[in-house]
Structures are given as structure tokens and as C-alpha cells.
Design an enzyme around this catalytic site. Structure first.
Site, PDB file in Angstrom:
ATOM      1  N   GLY A  31       0.804  -1.215   0.000  1.00 15.73           N
ATOM      2  CA  GLY A  31       0.000   0.000   0.000  1.00 15.73           C
ATOM      3  C   GLY A  31       0.837   1.264   0.000  1.00 15.73           C
ATOM      4  O   GLY A  31       2.026   1.229  -0.329  1.00 15.73           O
ATOM      5  N   HIS A  37       4.544   1.955  -7.832  1.00 19.17           N
ATOM      6  CA  HIS A  37       3.550   0.876  -7.828  1.00 19.17           C
ATOM      7  C   HIS A  37       2.671   0.957  -9.074  1.00 19.17           C
ATOM      8  O   HIS A  37       2.322  -0.068  -9.670  1.00 19.17           O
ATOM      9  CB  HIS A  37       2.630   0.991  -6.599  1.00 19.17           C
ATOM     10  CG  HIS A  37       3.327   0.838  -5.290  1.00 19.17           C
ATOM     11  ND1 HIS A  37       3.487   1.877  -4.408  1.00 19.17           N
ATOM     12  CD2 HIS A  37       3.890  -0.249  -4.701  1.00 19.17           C
ATOM     13  CE1 HIS A  37       4.125   1.451  -3.327  1.00 19.17           C
ATOM     14  NE2 HIS A  37       4.384   0.170  -3.486  1.00 19.17           N
ATOM     15  N   ARG A 187       8.881   4.765   1.997  1.00 20.47           N
ATOM     16  CA  ARG A 187       9.657   5.258   3.153  1.00 20.47           C
ATOM     17  C   ARG A 187      10.227   6.656   2.910  1.00 20.47           C
ATOM     18  O   ARG A 187      10.682   7.294   3.864  1.00 20.47           O
ATOM     19  CB  ARG A 187      10.776   4.271   3.497  1.00 20.47           C
ATOM     20  CG  ARG A 187      10.231   2.967   4.081  1.00 20.47           C
ATOM     21  CD  ARG A 187      11.320   2.083   4.666  1.00 20.47           C
ATOM     22  NE  ARG A 187      10.754   0.992   5.441  1.00 20.47           N
ATOM     23  CZ  ARG A 187      10.604  -0.253   5.010  1.00 20.47           C
ATOM     24  NH1 ARG A 187      10.982  -0.584   3.781  1.00 20.47           N
ATOM     25  NH2 ARG A 187      10.069  -1.179   5.781  1.00 20.47           N
TER      26      ARG A 187
END
Ligand code: PAF
Length: 280
Positions: A31, A37, A187
Site C-alpha cells: 500500500g 507501484h 519510506r
């Protein structure tokens, strides 16, 4: 778009798709979806008729002192992004669904999992292979798409799929980067403004190593020296690991293996640990 939280719901979707002759692809994620992604989703859509995205922050791949509890979670905006990409199904199970009481099985790819990131994060890849095998069994896609950003993860998963004769093709997509070279990562959101400014040095350092190879270096030593020298320019970036290894075996090499060399690094910026790599 189906939003499934149970195994039964996503299996029913898979049975319908395959029953009606449509191929399927799975993009496993944790997620907090970003353009990296979405590049995987777009590649998946080129290969298969229907795309499923799994969203599951997998506790089994985080060490006891790692960032599991503060890992970014953004389900609503993730669902909106998937909808915009015409994703057919999102599978976002709970921890109890994936690891019910009494769960005892672990999948371990020997040899590859202990190297590089595995040496710094014991148990991490066992957590990854266990959850990915489960996701593949639950969703039963024809293809699963991963990112080269996590090169070691892809090498390990490819080995697992081959060793276990999994009926799925695995594909990896190139790393998506910010304009200044920083590899997209969930991150990155942890970085302070100063750390964010320093972070592109990871990519610059790997490029410095690559430049040495292009200039004719055939052994690892001068390449490693170039990478370390470039990283040293940013005092906020503390090198944790630098590995120059064979792309298939992940074993350290002394001479550059043309087309089969992986240069991977991990560095800390404050409390944030980032990874990046280049293949050549
Ligand atoms: O790459 C990731 O985001 C995770 O390791 C994965 C493959 C989704 C397994 O949890």
C-alpha cells in the site's frame, strides 16, 4: 472494482475471470501506492486482461525494531488510485486473515535470503517469501509483477517460483525515480527536508560506480571506491551496506560480470533506511 478483504471474495473473482477465459495479473504491494507501484499496475495491464492489487502491510517481514507500526497506511487513496488505473480487484486482507491463530508455516529460500539485505534484516525475506507464496496461492494469477527497486526480493521470489514449480510467470519492472534520481519508496515520506535533499546521493553514487565500469574498470575495487567516495559527499547519509554481487546467485564477485552484476546499497538518513541498486 472489487474490494475484497476475504480469501473467498478474491477467489470468486479469480474463478470468474479464468472461467470466462480472461488472464489475470497480481501486483503485490504493502500500500501507500506511488508512481512506482502504478508502473507495476500499468505493466500488469499490458500482460493480462485483469489486474488485481494486494495491499497488505506484512508484519512477518518487519524485524522487532523496524517500522511496522508506523509504516504508511493509506487505504482510501490507494483504492482511488487503483480505480483510476482500471484495476479489477483489490485484495486487502487483515493480519488475522493472512496469519490465523495456529499459523506455523514459513517459506525460506536458502542461500539467497541470508545475503545483502538479509544479512542486515534477519528473517525479512522469509517473511516476504511466505506472504508472497500465500498471495499467489490465494489469487492464483497468471503473472505477478514486482519492481527492480527490490532487486534481491525479485531474485529470491523468482528462485522460489522455479523451485516450487509455481504456475505463475514473474516479471520485474524498472525502478521509477524522482527527477533528481531518488528511487520512489513509501519510506521517502519519513525523510526530513534536509534528508530528502541529501537522499539522491544514493543514486548518484551508484551512477558513479557504473561510470567507472563504463570507463573500463573490470574489477570491483575501483567501482566500490567510486561509490563510497560519492556517498561521502553527503554527511547526512550513513552507508549501511554496499554489495556488488552476481545478479543470479547474489554471491560477492571480484570481477565485474557483464550483464550479470548487481550493485546494491542501503543507507540510513536519520532513522530512515533507504535502498537502491543498479544492474549492469
Ligand atoms: O515489495 C513489497 O512491497 C513487499 O515486500 C511485498 C512483495 C508486497 C510482500 O509483502
Amino acid at each position: 472494482m472489487l474490494t475484497a478483504t476475504t480469501i473467498e471474495e478474491v477467489r470468486a473473482w479469480e474463478r470468474t475471470a479464468h472461467g470466462q477465459g480472461r488472464t489475470t495479473a497480481l501486483v503485490p504491494t504493502m500500500g501507500a501506492l506511488h508512481e512506482g507501484h502504478l508502473a507495476l499496475v500499468r505493466r500488469a495491464a499490458q500482460i493480462a486482461r485483469e489486474v488485481a492489487v494486494s495491499i497488505f502491510v506484512n508484519p512477518a517481514q518487519f524485524g522487532p525494531h523496524e517500522d511496522f507500526s508506523r509504516y504508511p497506511r493509506a487505504l482510501e487513496s490507494d483504492l482511488a488510485k487503483c480505480e483510476r488505473e482500471n484495476v479489477a480487484a483489490v485484495f486487502s486482507p487483515s493480519v488475522e486473515t493472512m496469519y490465523p491463530a495456529g499459523f506455523r508455516t514459513r517459506v525460506h529460500v536458502e542461500g539467497l535470503s541470508e545475503r545483502l539485505e538479509g544479512a542486515s534484516r534477519p528473517g525479512h525475506f522469509q517473511g516476504v517469501t511466505t506472504v508472497v507464496l500465500k498471495l499467489l496461492e490465494i489469487v492464483r494469477p497468471d503473472v505477478a509483477v514486482f519492481g527492480w527497486k527490490d532487486a534481491q526480493q525479485f531474485v529470491i521470489l523468482r528462485r522460489m517460483a522455479e523451485d516450487l514449480n509455481l504456475p505463475v510467470a514473474l516479471e520485474a519492472v524498472e525502478t521509477v525515480r524522482e527527477r533528481d534520481g531518488l528511487a520512489l519508496s513509501s519510506r521517502n515520506a519519513y525523510l526530513s527536508p534536509a534528508e530528502r535533499r541529501a537522499a539522491p546521493v544514493l543514486h548518484r553514487a551508484l551512477q558513479a560506480g557504473l561510470a567507472r565500469i563504463i570507463a573500463g574498470a573490470r574489477t570491483v575495487a575501483p567501482v566500490e571506491a567510486a561509490i563510497r567516495e560519492a556517498l561521502a559527499e553527503e554527511p547526512l547519509v550513513i552507508l549501511d551496506r554496499l554489495d556488488i554481487v552476481h545478479l543470479d546467485t547474489l554471491e560477492p564477485i571480484e570481477r565485474i560480470a557483464p550483464g550479470k552484476t548487481l550493485m546494491a546499497l542501503a543507507a540510513k538518513l536519520g532513522s530512515t533506511r533507504l535502498i537502491d541498486n543498479v544492474r549492469c
